[in-house]
Write a protein that holds these residues in place. Structure first.
Motif, PDB file in Angstrom:
ATOM      1  N   PRO A  82       0.826  -1.214   0.000  1.00 15.19           N
ATOM      2  CA  PRO A  82       0.000   0.000   0.000  1.00 15.19           C
ATOM      3  C   PRO A  82       0.859   1.262   0.000  1.00 15.19           C
ATOM      4  CG  PRO A  82       0.127  -0.895   2.213  1.00 15.19           C
ATOM      5  CD  PRO A  82       0.895  -1.845   1.333  1.00 15.19           C
ATOM      6  N   GLN A  83       0.191   2.419   0.026  1.00  7.52           N
ATOM      7  CA  GLN A  83       0.917   3.694   0.035  1.00  7.52           C
ATOM      8  C   GLN A  83       1.740   3.869   1.304  1.00  7.52           C
ATOM      9  OE1 GLN A  83      -1.476   7.118  -0.987  1.00  7.52           O
ATOM     10  NE2 GLN A  83      -2.673   5.983  -2.481  1.00  7.52           N
ATOM     11  N   THR A  84       1.239   3.364   2.427  1.00 11.24           N
ATOM     12  CA  THR A  84       1.986   3.431   3.686  1.00 11.24           C
ATOM     13  C   THR A  84       2.443   2.027   4.054  1.00 11.24           C
ATOM     14  OG1 THR A  84      -0.097   3.247   4.917  1.00 11.24           O
ATOM     15  CG2 THR A  84       0.762   5.460   4.504  1.00 11.24           C
ATOM     16  N   ASP A 172       0.172   0.135  -4.768  1.00  8.53           N
ATOM     17  CA  ASP A 172      -0.682   1.321  -4.878  1.00  8.53           C
ATOM     18  C   ASP A 172       0.106   2.568  -4.502  1.00  8.53           C
ATOM     19  OD1 ASP A 172      -2.746   3.075  -5.139  1.00  8.53           O
ATOM     20  OD2 ASP A 172      -4.002   2.210  -3.562  1.00  8.53           O
ATOM     21  N   GLU A 173       0.734   3.197  -5.484  1.00  4.84           N
ATOM     22  CA  GLU A 173       1.545   4.407  -5.285  1.00  4.84           C
ATOM     23  C   GLU A 173       2.489   4.270  -4.082  1.00  4.84           C
ATOM     24  OE1 GLU A 173      -0.166   8.333  -6.376  1.00  4.84           O
ATOM     25  OE2 GLU A 173      -2.067   7.346  -5.895  1.00  4.84           O
ATOM     26  N   PHE A 203       0.965  -1.832 -10.898  1.00  2.00           N
ATOM     27  CA  PHE A 203       1.558  -0.719 -10.168  1.00  2.00           C
ATOM     28  C   PHE A 203       0.774   0.562 -10.459  1.00  2.00           C
ATOM     29  CE2 PHE A 203       4.602   2.693  -9.503  1.00  2.00           C
ATOM     30  CZ  PHE A 203       5.415   2.268  -8.461  1.00  2.00           C
ATOM     31  N   VAL A 204       0.198   1.168  -9.432  1.00  2.00           N
ATOM     32  CA  VAL A 204      -0.536   2.425  -9.594  1.00  2.00           C
ATOM     33  C   VAL A 204       0.409   3.597  -9.348  1.00  2.00           C
ATOM     34  CG1 VAL A 204      -2.340   3.894  -8.610  1.00  2.00           C
ATOM     35  CG2 VAL A 204      -2.784   1.469  -8.987  1.00  2.00           C
TER      36      VAL A 204
END
Length: 271
Positions: A82-84, A172-173, A203-204
């Motif tokens: 995830p992003q984090t 995700d980013e 991959f976003v």
């Protein structure tokens, strides 16, 4: 051979009437690195959540190696970054990256059946210390997450996901909160790990340069409703080091993606 990831005629509408995805079809062959790029609200993250089995589509089909996302997740075919980083704060780096593997041994037989690989290959323990070293974390294996920079924490999250040897890795980013220098360094380390393990990656990103540098294919999406408007294959040699970013052919692909994104902002049916 089944596609690593396949979406066919997928539609997703939320309770407020927002059409997050409309008639989206996409096929990602095994071992390919595919980036999703587009304006905010075009459904990139929704698409990722559908593949991850975190949400369900209203219409259409989503499959991973020919089975539902739920079955693929149960067999641990799918990894998610995830992003984090979402690291466990009371575990050091080594224990954070080895915990998922220790907790998911029972999924090996089902995973072998779905992915068409031998069970012993699924059960083989990856060398996590080696993966950590490849990601520049050799000196941090016994540190707690609170003792790491943001970039180091994200590297740990990536190694943790690769440590499960997933057949499909959803990202995700993951580099969106990092400075440019750290972001470019992590891109290179991600490519090194991916080149070794050949996982299928979705991959976003919002970065054109990142999408072109990392990907075999860039999928351009548009909002209102969320849909795919272009699929651009990136025919550039690997490995893709910093020197490639200065070459004209790299910039030509950036221009193609940028032009597709400009078109993605246009209202459907507008002149």
């Amino acid at each position: 051979m089944n596609a690593g990831v396949r979406l066919h005629g997928v539609r997703k509408t939320y309770g407020d009437g927002t059409v997050a995805l409309d008639d989206v079809s996409l096929s990602v062959p095994p071992g390919r690195f595919v980036s999703l790029i587009g304006p905010s609200g075009c459904g990139k993250s929704t698409l990722l959540r559908l593949v991850a089995g975190l949400e369900a589509q209203d219409h259409g089909q989503v499959s991973v190696h020919g089975v539902s996302p739920e079955d693929a997740c149960a067999a641990k075919l799918i990894g998610l970054v995830p992003q984090t980083p979402a690291l466990l704060p009371w575990l050091d780096v080594l224990r954070n990256v080895t915990l998922p593997r220790r907790m998911n041994r029972r999924a090996a037989a089902r995973r072998a059946e779905i992915a068409g690989v031998e069970a012993r290959a699924v059960l083989q323990e990856p060398d996590m210390l080696s993966l950590l070293a490849r990601a520049g974390l050799a000196e941090a294996v016994h540190r707690l997450p609170s003792q790491l920079s943001g970039g180091m924490q994200q590297r740990v999250a990536i190694v943790r996901a690769f440590g499960l040897r997933p057949d499909v890795l959803l990202m995700d980013e993951p580099f969106s909160a990092l400075d440019e220098f750290t972001r470019e360094a992590l891109q290179e380390q991600l490519l090194d790990l991916w080149d070794e393990l050949q996982t299928t990656v979705l991959f976003v990103t919002h970065s054109i340069q990142e999408a072109v540098r990392l990907s075999d294919t860039v999928v351009v999406m548009a909002p209102d409703p969320g849909r795919v408007v272009d699929v651009i294959d990136i025919d550039l040699p690997r490995p893709r080091g910093q020197q490639l970013l200065e070459q004209g052919r790299f910039h030509a692909y950036e221009d193609r993606v940028r032009n597709a994104l400009r078109g993605a902002w246009r209202v459907p049916g507008a002149a």
